[in-house]
Design a protein around this motif. Structure first.
Motif, short mmCIF file in Angstrom:
data_model
loop_
_atom_site.label_atom_id
_atom_site.label_comp_id
_atom_site.label_asym_id
_atom_site.label_seq_id
_atom_site.Cartn_x
_atom_site.Cartn_y
_atom_site.Cartn_z
N VAL A 343 0.90 -1.10 0.05
CA VAL A 343 -0.03 0.15 -0.08
C VAL A 343 0.92 1.20 0.05
O VAL A 343 2.15 1.24 -0.16
N ALA A 344 0.28 2.27 -0.03
CA ALA A 344 1.14 3.65 -0.05
C ALA A 344 0.28 4.81 0.72
O ALA A 344 -0.72 4.57 1.08
N TYR A 345 1.04 5.92 0.90
CA TYR A 345 0.73 7.06 1.59
C TYR A 345 1.78 8.17 1.30
O TYR A 345 2.69 8.08 0.88
N ASN A 346 1.31 9.35 1.67
CA ASN A 346 2.09 10.51 1.28
C ASN A 346 3.38 10.51 1.96
O ASN A 346 3.34 10.40 3.18
N ALA A 347 4.44 10.86 1.32
CA ALA A 347 5.54 10.69 1.47
C ALA A 347 6.70 11.81 1.20
O ALA A 347 7.84 11.85 1.52
N ALA A 348 6.12 12.57 0.47
CA ALA A 348 6.93 13.72 -0.21
C ALA A 348 7.28 14.80 0.74
O ALA A 348 6.68 14.88 1.75
N ILE A 349 8.82 15.49 0.47
CA ILE A 349 9.03 16.23 1.46
C ILE A 349 8.51 17.49 1.19
O ILE A 349 8.07 18.39 2.38
N TYR A 350 8.42 18.01 0.01
CA TYR A 350 8.02 19.35 -0.30
C TYR A 350 6.34 19.42 -0.54
O TYR A 350 5.86 20.32 -0.92
N HIS A 351 5.69 18.23 -0.43
CA HIS A 351 4.43 18.24 0.07
C HIS A 351 4.28 17.26 1.47
O HIS A 351 3.43 16.54 1.56
N GLY A 352 4.92 17.92 2.53
CA GLY A 352 5.04 17.06 3.54
C GLY A 352 4.29 17.39 4.82
O GLY A 352 3.49 18.31 4.89
N VAL A 353 4.29 16.53 5.84
CA VAL A 353 3.43 16.76 6.98
C VAL A 353 4.11 17.70 8.01
O VAL A 353 5.29 17.63 8.29
N LEU A 354 3.33 18.49 8.65
CA LEU A 354 3.65 19.37 9.57
C LEU A 354 4.16 18.84 11.11
O LEU A 354 3.28 18.40 11.47
N THR A 355 5.20 18.72 11.39
CA THR A 355 5.75 18.20 12.68
C THR A 355 6.40 19.25 13.41
O THR A 355 7.26 19.78 12.98
#
Length: 492
Positions: A343-355
């Motif tokens: 399976v997959a999930y968002n992993a892009a850096i410049y479309h990344g999750v705020l942390t």
């Protein structure tokens, strides 16, 4: 392609934490060590908006005030993009379930960062959900794993805010120490689903080590635990066993058939629409509304002068240690080996999750972001079902077999590839040809990313306790003709 500078906290041959990206790194591979290490990617710092934000605050990358075709996502956008918000609105937020996160070393400031993140987004504090375990003694701090630990905890919590999190910390990143931490979690039945955001070249492990890991996964499967692992951040490549170059190989433990391997995408979803910025909310989609995805593959500057360039991309490929499992044979053609990812999930850096990490906000990327969020989705599914769903791979591929089940359950990612350009120990470019995304399963994004409000009911209908039993019986590892070693895991 626009070149971007991202800091990569990478370690030597072995398990790599698959997920967070940070600024300014040295790309020369380290000498191999016997252990598991994170491969996390931390992107640029997020710039807050001055005004016009919701109560919890927005950043310029939330509203499109970033470089072209770049974005960041907060918990509410991510929930909406993948349909988690519909289940949370119906009262299913993971309550009564526990997500086990396996990491190495420790981060002393973790609860401070998690509590800031939770307060900022209106989530329960760490005292309400987080328990840390150090079964082999309190480990030292490690800067490379600190970001991975933070990403895993904050984003499992963001997606399933009602679930408990059991963070089990190995005393080092060695295969044996990480395995000891997993064994502790399984022996003590600490939770319902296990997330592992790390990996290494499966061909560098000796058969005894692969078998030891597989046996622990079998014990977890027998107890009804679900297992997820990130598929890697160097595309179809992994480091060679001497740590000096790169070669075509999948990442372990994602390549174990008892584990659900999570690949990476680049998610395109709606920004927040603010009237103060000239956007009309009445005619614009809600924040996080899904647009499309491509296979994650970003070309990045690998040094300050941008003289060295590297790819970061979704891991995927075909095992030489595990045979193709029965559940894949109908959809994965012309391979004798277990195919990754599932399976997959968002992993892009410049479309990344705020942390929230080290006192600031950054965009985080890498396949490490996907494993804890898939674990959180599974915790919600377990709550809906009223019991542990357990082993999921057979059900995933059953869903993928028929369009009436597949289309409402997965976003099928059909664009992009995981071919990569890496830099070896002598700063020489190494090109590794990977695989292309396409209709249905592929070796970049697996079956695709989740439509959570559609897939949960189908997983409940299609899983049974016998699935794990049959998977154990048909998934024993075999020798790969190489003499390996017990190595280190890197955070993906």
């Amino acid at each position: 392609m626009l070149l971007r500078k991202v800091a990569k906290i990478s370690s030597c041959v072995g398990l790599v934490a698959l997920g967070a990206l940070a600024v300014n790194w040295n790309t020369t591979p380290a000498a191999p060590a016997h252990g598991v290490s994170p491969q996390i990617l931390i992107g640029p710092q997020a710039v807050p908006m001055a005004a016009g934000s919701p109560a919890y605050g927005l950043f310029q990358c939330n509203v499109g005030l970033f470089e072209p075709d770049e974005a960041c996502y907060d918990p509410y956008q991510m929930r909406h993009a993948y349909g988690v918000d519909n289940l949370i609105s119906a009262g299913y937020d993971g309550t009564g379930q526990t997500i086990v996160i396996i990491d190495a070393f420790r981060y002393a400031a973790l609860t401070t960062q998690v509590d800031y993140f939770s307060n900022f987004y209106g989530l329960p504090p760490s005292s309400a959900f987080l328990t840390q375990y150090t079964p082999d003694g309190v480990p030292p701090q490690n800067s490379g794993w600190a970001g991975e630990i933070t990403l895993d905890v904050e984003w499992a919590h963001a997606i399933a805010p009602g679930a408990k999190v059991a963070l089990v910390l190995a005393k080092s990143s060695s295969d044996n120490d990480i395995l000891s931490a997993i064994q502790y979690a399984v022996d003590n039945n600490l939770g319902d689903v296990i997330s592992m955001s790390f990996g290494e070249n499966e061909g560098c492990l000796d058969p005894a080590t692969v078998t030891a890991w597989h046996n622990v996964f079998a014990q977890a499967t027998q107890k009804g635990m679900t297992l997820f692992a990130s598929s890697g951040d160097q595309g179809a490549s992994q480091q060679t066993c001497d740590g000096n170059s790169w070669t075509l190989a999948p990442s372990h433990p994602a390549s174990d058939p008892l584990v659900s391997g999570v690949g990476g995408t680049e998610l395109h979803a709606a920004h927040y629409c603010l009237a103060s910025l000239g956007c009309n909310p009445a005619t614009s989609p809600a924040a996080g509304t899904y647009s499309d995805e491509i296979a994650w593959n970003e070309l990045l500057c690998a040094d300050a002068a941008c003289d060295l360039v590297e790819s970061e991309s979704t891991g995927g490929g075909f095992s030489v240690v595990f045979d193709a499992p029965p559940f894949q044979k109908s959809q994965v053609k012309k391979t004798k080996g277990r195919a990754v990812p599932d399976v997959a999930y968002n992993a892009a850096i410049y479309h990344g999750v705020l942390t929230r990490f080290q006192g600031q906000w950054n965009l985080f990327g890498g396949t490490s972001a996907g494993s804890p969020q898939w674990a959180a989705i599974t915790a919600i599914a377990d709550q809906v079902a009223g019991h542990r769903l357990g082993y999921l791979n057979k059900a995933f591929y059953q869903i993928g077999q028929t369009p009436p089940n597949y289309a409402p359950s997965f976003h099928d990612i059909t664009s992009g590839n995981n071919s990569v350009l890496e830099v070896d120990a002598s700063n020489t470019d190494v090109e590794v040809d990977g695989y292309a995304a396409g209709l249905g399963w592929d070796a970049t994004t697996g079956l695709g990313s989740p439509k959570v409000d559609g897939i949960v009911g189908r997983l409940i209908a299609l899983t049974s306790p016998g699935d794990g039993v049959s998977a154990i019986a048909t998934s024993q590892p075999h020798g790969n003709g190489k003499k390996g070693f017990a190595g280190t895991k890197q955070a993906h």
